[in-house]
Design a protein around this motif. Structure first.
Motif, PDB file in Angstrom:
ATOM      1  N   TYR A   1       0.790  -1.230   0.000  1.00  0.00           N
ATOM      2  CA  TYR A   1       0.000   0.000   0.000  1.00  0.00           C
ATOM      3  C   TYR A   1       0.825   1.284   0.000  1.00  0.00           C
ATOM      4  O   TYR A   1       0.316   2.332  -0.417  1.00  0.00           O
ATOM      5  N   ASP A   2       2.071   1.225   0.444  1.00  0.00           N
ATOM      6  CA  ASP A   2       2.896   2.432   0.452  1.00  0.00           C
ATOM      7  C   ASP A   2       3.808   2.530  -0.764  1.00  0.00           C
ATOM      8  O   ASP A   2       4.299   3.615  -1.073  1.00  0.00           O
ATOM      9  N   GLU A   3       4.032   1.399  -1.436  1.00  0.00           N
ATOM     10  CA  GLU A   3       4.929   1.405  -2.589  1.00  0.00           C
ATOM     11  C   GLU A   3       4.201   1.015  -3.882  1.00  0.00           C
ATOM     12  O   GLU A   3       4.156   1.793  -4.836  1.00  0.00           O
ATOM     13  N   LEU A   4       3.613  -0.173  -3.876  1.00  0.00           N
ATOM     14  CA  LEU A   4       3.031  -0.686  -5.112  1.00  0.00           C
ATOM     15  C   LEU A   4       1.742   0.044  -5.491  1.00  0.00           C
ATOM     16  O   LEU A   4       1.531   0.397  -6.660  1.00  0.00           O
ATOM     17  N   PHE A   5       0.872   0.277  -4.514  1.00  0.00           N
ATOM     18  CA  PHE A   5      -0.404   0.942  -4.797  1.00  0.00           C
ATOM     19  C   PHE A   5      -0.200   2.332  -5.412  1.00  0.00           C
ATOM     20  O   PHE A   5      -0.811   2.650  -6.447  1.00  0.00           O
ATOM     21  N   PRO A   6       0.667   3.194  -4.821  1.00  0.00           N
ATOM     22  CA  PRO A   6       0.900   4.501  -5.447  1.00  0.00           C
ATOM     23  C   PRO A   6       1.481   4.381  -6.861  1.00  0.00           C
ATOM     24  O   PRO A   6       1.181   5.211  -7.724  1.00  0.00           O
ATOM     25  N   THR A   7       2.302   3.365  -7.077  1.00  0.00           N
ATOM     26  CA  THR A   7       2.871   3.159  -8.413  1.00  0.00           C
ATOM     27  C   THR A   7       1.776   2.844  -9.423  1.00  0.00           C
ATOM     28  O   THR A   7       1.767   3.369 -10.551  1.00  0.00           O
ATOM     29  N   LEU A   8       0.833   1.981  -9.026  1.00  0.00           N
ATOM     30  CA  LEU A   8      -0.283   1.650  -9.911  1.00  0.00           C
ATOM     31  C   LEU A   8      -1.118   2.883 -10.230  1.00  0.00           C
ATOM     32  O   LEU A   8      -1.506   3.110 -11.389  1.00  0.00           O
ATOM     33  N   VAL A   9      -1.393   3.681  -9.206  1.00  0.00           N
ATOM     34  CA  VAL A   9      -2.181   4.900  -9.412  1.00  0.00           C
ATOM     35  C   VAL A   9      -1.448   5.857 -10.342  1.00  0.00           C
ATOM     36  O   VAL A   9      -2.040   6.437 -11.258  1.00  0.00           O
ATOM     37  N   GLU A  10      -0.145   6.002 -10.120  1.00  0.00           N
ATOM     38  CA  GLU A  10       0.649   6.900 -10.961  1.00  0.00           C
ATOM     39  C   GLU A  10       0.658   6.434 -12.411  1.00  0.00           C
ATOM     40  O   GLU A  10       0.507   7.243 -13.340  1.00  0.00           O
ATOM     41  N   GLU A  11       0.821   5.128 -12.601  1.00  0.00           N
ATOM     42  CA  GLU A  11       0.825   4.589 -13.964  1.00  0.00           C
ATOM     43  C   GLU A  11      -0.522   4.844 -14.651  1.00  0.00           C
ATOM     44  O   GLU A  11      -0.582   5.198 -15.823  1.00  0.00           O
TER      45      GLU A  11
END
Length: 397
Positions: A303-313
């Protein structure tokens, strides 16, 4: 352990005061010592299972040990009563002797505590923590693989789009060069000398149709890749309350509260239940704390690394037709400029033809300009419409 040591001292004191024989006393103390060893073994088995990763067999282990503890306590009371019955020290009945010297408060308190432990709150919490960890790891693997595939597919799409954009721009430039008058020659002269030149615009349209169809297909592929990313965002959002660090903290607090209540439930009379504070600390240090930290580490990654990456992508590279919105904007701007240049060129040359003397030459020239002008308008409108359609395809929610 301390509680059994206290019980042994108290029983010994009572038996000496009451006047029981030494051999009877020794037998009772031996029974308590054996009980202490067996009880400590149960504790260690439970803690050992708790500190092992995973949850297979954990609840069963604790449930079995609680049953074994109950059996130990029943046997201890039964065996002590049997030994006391063999005494010739006084005329008291077995019940009276048990009441006078037996570890009554100890066993009463132990039974209450073990009954509470048998509710299996601690292994249940530990199991839930492990399942959170299990789910986090599975989701991390899925999302990372999906993101990797999405990026790979997007890279292929981006390469094709840039290639086709370049081909379209080359075709437009070629058309401009072909129709641009050189050495003072008029465009009508080109049309008259080389009738096939009028077909250049139609050939460009065919090329545009082919390339924009490829672009639309590429946009659909990018949309599918984007949907994978968006679906994972939705999945993680829906699962957050059961997988994030706040939930893990709540689970830990539930387990800590359950273990923290054990001593208070059983301590009464001359039984202090001190060992259960030790048991609580070990449950936390050797089991729940380790499990919570392992789960929180992966939850943080999720939730602190992968989730923001998905949202950014989803809001950057996958938000429009091209990864960089500037690429599409520049392409559209260049097409608009080229369209204006061609239309201006054709309009100027057509005005020249309109000023010619009436006759077949003029009529043929006007027809040629109308054909080329219409083809150019159709071609550039097709480019604009199909490019917008491809961009809209990617932007679909």
């Amino acid at each position: 352990m301390e509680d059994v040591d206290d019980a042994r001292e108290l029983v010994e004191q009572r038996m000496r005061v009451t006047g029981f024989e030494e051999d009877i006393l020794d037998k009772v103390l031996d029974l308590l010592e054996r009980f202490d060893t067996d009880r400590e073994k149960l504790f260690e088995e439970m803690l050992s299972k708790l500190e092992q990763p995973g949850y297979d067999g954990l609840t069963d282990r604790w449930e079995t040990n609680c049953e074994q503890a109950e059996a130990l306590m029943e046997r201890l009371e039964s065996d002590i009563r049997s030994v006391l019955e063999d005494s010739q020290a006084n005329a008291m009945s077995v019940d009276e002797r048990w009441t006078a010297v037996g570890p009554r408060d100890f066993l009463a308190g132990e039974r209450k505590i073990w009954a509470q432990v048998a509710r299996l709150d601690v292994p249940e919490v530990a199991t839930l923590m492990s399942k959170v960890l299990e789910a986090d790891l599975a989701l991390i693997k899925k999302c990372e693989e999906d993101l990797k595939n999405a990026r790979s597919n997007d890279a292929i799409v981006e390469q094709l789009l840039l290639k086709n954009f370049g081909s379209i721009q080359d075709t437009v430039k070629s058309l401009l060069v072909k129709y641009l008058p050189t050495s003072g020659a008029r465009l009508i002269v080109l049309f008259m000398k080389d009738p096939s030149s009028k077909e250049a615009a139609n050939e460009a349209i065919k090329n545009f149709e082919k390339l924009t169809a490829e672009n639309l297909m590429a946009a659909k592929q990018k949309r599918a890749a984007k949907q994978t990313v968006v679906d994972n965002i939705k999945l993680l959002t829906a699962a957050r309350e059961q997988l994030d660090e706040d939930w893990i903290d709540k689970l830990f607090a539930r387990g800590a509260e359950a273990a923290g209540n054990w001593r208070g439930i059983g301590a009464s009379g001359d039984y202090r239940a001190t060992d259960w504070d030790w048991m609580k600390e070990n449950v936390l240090d050797r089991g729940l704390d380790t499990r919570a930290e392992a789960a929180k580490e992966q939850s943080s990654k999720l939730y602190d690394e992968l989730f923001p990456t998905l949202v950014e992508e989803s809001t950057n590279a996958f938000a429009q037709l091209t990864d960089d919105p500037g690429t599409l904007a520049k392409f559209n701007e260049e097409l608009e400029n080229a369209s204006e240049s061609l239309e201006s060129l054709l309009a100027t040359e057509e005005e020249y033809v309109k000023d010619l003397a009436e006759g077949p030459y003029k009529q043929t020239g006007l027809a040629a300009f109308a054909q080329v002008r219409d083809a150019v308008k159709v071609g550039f409108k097709l480019l604009a419409d199909k490019t917008e359609e491809a961009d809209d395809e990617v932007k679909k929610s």
